[in-house]
Design a protein around this motif. Sequence first.
Motif, PDB file in Angstrom:
ATOM      1  N   MET A 100       0.784  -1.233   0.000  1.00 37.63           N
ATOM      2  CA  MET A 100       0.000   0.000   0.000  1.00 37.63           C
ATOM      3  C   MET A 100       0.815   1.283   0.000  1.00 37.63           C
ATOM      4  O   MET A 100       0.318   2.323  -0.424  1.00 37.63           O
ATOM      5  CB  MET A 100      -0.944   0.020   1.216  1.00 37.63           C
ATOM      6  N   GLU A 101       2.054   1.247   0.460  1.00 39.95           N
ATOM      7  CA  GLU A 101       2.789   2.496   0.602  1.00 39.95           C
ATOM      8  C   GLU A 101       3.047   3.131  -0.761  1.00 39.95           C
ATOM      9  O   GLU A 101       3.386   2.445  -1.720  1.00 39.95           O
ATOM     10  CB  GLU A 101       4.104   2.251   1.344  1.00 39.95           C
ATOM     11  N   GLN A 102       2.909   4.455  -0.837  1.00 38.43           N
ATOM     12  CA  GLN A 102       3.031   5.145  -2.118  1.00 38.43           C
ATOM     13  C   GLN A 102       3.851   6.432  -1.939  1.00 38.43           C
ATOM     14  O   GLN A 102       3.885   7.022  -0.855  1.00 38.43           O
ATOM     15  CB  GLN A 102       1.654   5.413  -2.723  1.00 38.43           C
ATOM     16  N   PRO A 103       4.552   6.865  -2.999  1.00 36.50           N
ATOM     17  CA  PRO A 103       5.568   7.919  -2.852  1.00 36.50           C
ATOM     18  C   PRO A 103       5.042   9.318  -2.634  1.00 36.50           C
ATOM     19  O   PRO A 103       5.819  10.219  -2.310  1.00 36.50           O
ATOM     20  CB  PRO A 103       6.344   7.831  -4.175  1.00 36.50           C
ATOM     21  N   GLY A 104       3.720   9.554  -2.779  1.00 36.80           N
ATOM     22  CA  GLY A 104       3.185  10.876  -2.498  1.00 36.80           C
ATOM     23  C   GLY A 104       3.003  11.153  -1.023  1.00 36.80           C
ATOM     24  O   GLY A 104       2.831  12.305  -0.617  1.00 36.80           O
ATOM     25  N   CYS A 105       3.056  10.117  -0.216  1.00 31.03           N
ATOM     26  CA  CYS A 105       2.812  10.231   1.219  1.00 31.03           C
ATOM     27  C   CYS A 105       3.982  10.931   1.916  1.00 31.03           C
ATOM     28  O   CYS A 105       5.134  10.514   1.789  1.00 31.03           O
ATOM     29  CB  CYS A 105       2.610   8.827   1.800  1.00 31.03           C
ATOM     30  N   LEU A 106       3.677  11.988   2.671  1.00 26.48           N
ATOM     31  CA  LEU A 106       4.731  12.702   3.380  1.00 26.48           C
ATOM     32  C   LEU A 106       5.448  11.804   4.382  1.00 26.48           C
ATOM     33  O   LEU A 106       6.662  11.903   4.561  1.00 26.48           O
ATOM     34  CB  LEU A 106       4.150  13.927   4.099  1.00 26.48           C
ATOM     35  N   HIS A 107       4.708  10.918   5.027  1.00 21.79           N
ATOM     36  CA  HIS A 107       5.349  10.044   6.017  1.00 21.79           C
ATOM     37  C   HIS A 107       6.248   9.010   5.352  1.00 21.79           C
ATOM     38  O   HIS A 107       7.271   8.614   5.923  1.00 21.79           O
ATOM     39  CB  HIS A 107       4.284   9.373   6.894  1.00 21.79           C
ATOM     40  N   ALA A 108       5.911   8.563   4.161  1.00 20.10           N
ATOM     41  CA  ALA A 108       6.793   7.648   3.436  1.00 20.10           C
ATOM     42  C   ALA A 108       8.096   8.341   3.081  1.00 20.10           C
ATOM     43  O   ALA A 108       9.172   7.717   3.100  1.00 20.10           O
ATOM     44  CB  ALA A 108       6.102   7.139   2.174  1.00 20.10           C
ATOM     45  N   THR A 109       8.024   9.630   2.780  1.00 18.49           N
ATOM     46  CA  THR A 109       9.249  10.387   2.500  1.00 18.49           C
ATOM     47  C   THR A 109      10.059  10.595   3.770  1.00 18.49           C
ATOM     48  O   THR A 109      11.281  10.426   3.771  1.00 18.49           O
ATOM     49  CB  THR A 109       8.903  11.738   1.857  1.00 18.49           C
ATOM     50  N   MET A 110       9.411  10.943   4.873  1.00 18.93           N
ATOM     51  CA  MET A 110      10.139  11.072   6.135  1.00 18.93           C
ATOM     52  C   MET A 110      10.793   9.761   6.535  1.00 18.93           C
ATOM     53  O   MET A 110      11.899   9.738   7.081  1.00 18.93           O
ATOM     54  CB  MET A 110       9.191  11.545   7.247  1.00 18.93           C
ATOM     55  N   ASP A 111      10.121   8.658   6.254  1.00 18.67           N
ATOM     56  CA  ASP A 111      10.640   7.349   6.643  1.00 18.67           C
ATOM     57  C   ASP A 111      11.919   6.959   5.912  1.00 18.67           C
ATOM     58  O   ASP A 111      12.614   6.033   6.340  1.00 18.67           O
ATOM     59  CB  ASP A 111       9.590   6.262   6.414  1.00 18.67           C
ATOM     60  N   LEU A 112      12.250   7.648   4.834  1.00 22.26           N
ATOM     61  CA  LEU A 112      13.532   7.369   4.174  1.00 22.26           C
ATOM     62  C   LEU A 112      14.678   7.579   5.161  1.00 22.26           C
ATOM     63  O   LEU A 112      15.689   6.875   5.113  1.00 22.26           O
ATOM     64  CB  LEU A 112      13.705   8.267   2.945  1.00 22.26           C
ATOM     65  N   TYR A 113      14.520   8.540   6.052  1.00 25.17           N
ATOM     66  CA  TYR A 113      15.519   8.746   7.093  1.00 25.17           C
ATOM     67  C   TYR A 113      15.563   7.550   8.040  1.00 25.17           C
ATOM     68  O   TYR A 113      16.647   7.087   8.420  1.00 25.17           O
ATOM     69  CB  TYR A 113      15.196  10.030   7.860  1.00 25.17           C
ATOM     70  N   LYS A 114      14.413   7.039   8.404  1.00 24.61           N
ATOM     71  CA  LYS A 114      14.371   5.872   9.284  1.00 24.61           C
ATOM     72  C   LYS A 114      15.096   4.695   8.662  1.00 24.61           C
ATOM     73  O   LYS A 114      15.912   4.028   9.316  1.00 24.61           O
ATOM     74  CB  LYS A 114      12.919   5.488   9.592  1.00 24.61           C
ATOM     75  N   TRP A 115      14.815   4.424   7.385  1.00 22.50           N
ATOM     76  CA  TRP A 115      15.431   3.266   6.747  1.00 22.50           C
ATOM     77  C   TRP A 115      16.938   3.449   6.592  1.00 22.50           C
ATOM     78  O   TRP A 115      17.706   2.499   6.804  1.00 22.50           O
ATOM     79  CB  TRP A 115      14.775   3.005   5.387  1.00 22.50           C
ATOM     80  N   ALA A 116      17.357   4.647   6.231  1.00 24.01           N
ATOM     81  CA  ALA A 116      18.795   4.896   6.112  1.00 24.01           C
ATOM     82  C   ALA A 116      19.489   4.702   7.455  1.00 24.01           C
ATOM     83  O   ALA A 116      20.568   4.086   7.546  1.00 24.01           O
ATOM     84  CB  ALA A 116      19.039   6.304   5.576  1.00 24.01           C
ATOM     85  N   ALA A 117      18.877   5.208   8.524  1.00 24.66           N
ATOM     86  CA  ALA A 117      19.473   5.073   9.852  1.00 24.66           C
ATOM     87  C   ALA A 117      19.519   3.618  10.298  1.00 24.66           C
ATOM     88  O   ALA A 117      20.506   3.166  10.904  1.00 24.66           O
ATOM     89  CB  ALA A 117      18.693   5.914  10.862  1.00 24.66           C
ATOM     90  N   LYS A 118      18.466   2.862   9.998  1.00 25.38           N
ATOM     91  CA  LYS A 118      18.440   1.455  10.384  1.00 25.38           C
ATOM     92  C   LYS A 118      19.516   0.651   9.649  1.00 25.38           C
ATOM     93  O   LYS A 118      19.974  -0.386  10.159  1.00 25.38           O
ATOM     94  CB  LYS A 118      17.060   0.852  10.102  1.00 25.38           C
TER      95      LYS A 118
END
Length: 300
Positions: free
Chosen positions: A192-210
């Motif tokens: 379900m996740e889609q690239p227009g979502c602001l939280h999906a964009t913020m989560d790029l930081y989460k994934w990079a940090a993990k």
Amino acid sequence: MTEPAPTVLTRAEWEPLARAHSEAADALTAGHRERAGRAEKHAIEDFLFEYYGVRPSRLRRWHPGLGIVLEDAPEHARWTFYRDGARGTQVDVDAFLEARGRGLAHIVRLLEATASRPARYGCFGLHEWAMVYRAGVERRHPLPLRLGQDGTDAVVEANPIACSHIDAFRFFTPEARPLNQLQPTRETQVAMEQPGCLHATMDLYKWAAKLTPVVPSSLTLEAFALALEVRQVDMQASPYDVSRFGLEAIAVETPDGKREYARRQREFAERGGALRARLLEALSPLAHAVARSAPHPRAS
């Protein structure tokens, strides 16, 4: 296939890179660190440290990423997921995959799936409104509601709610959850996740940090800087009064506000898409491990 030879950096070459990274990270986190010293909270920026759980001291550590060998780097050798070799210190890929292989596979699948979909721009940031719908005094942030509780509830009831992000949806009030056109779950996140979502964009930081130290710190810091911008817009479009932070509201309850939000959303989706592609590129040397760690499909 023969793996490319690693790039070897002398201390004279890598130390300035590490110093510049630490200085850039310190500049981005200065406000948070100063407030923390005074035990002062910030309803907008603290989210990136508290929710994502990455301390400024960890963000300022420089990691070169895969395929880089550092000469004379005893400090790196002491860090988790590094090893010493004949030519110097580098990321210990085997140790990382043993500890984080399944998590890596999930993150790659999520990033690839998100990148494969068209962005949607019809949510207008109403997830934050749904989080306080009929909430009374129980709110996530200690800020007044710009339209009051009744006005906030009226906006939720007058507009379609279409949140696709599980980690936003799970904070909806019980009364708001049935109003969402979508019902995301942890199990359906990849679908379900889609690239227009602001939280999906913020989560790029989460994934990079993990995925530290496999992902280079330059990419993680760029994701953090983007997340800071996105978080500000997220709260400008929220029902909260953020004027005390010197910010103007994006009044998504109005046609002009909706247009402004969608414009910002498109900009973030474009920048997030480029960053997502670079994250996947940084992880591409581990493609074989990702395939090995992926769950096998169930027999029908």
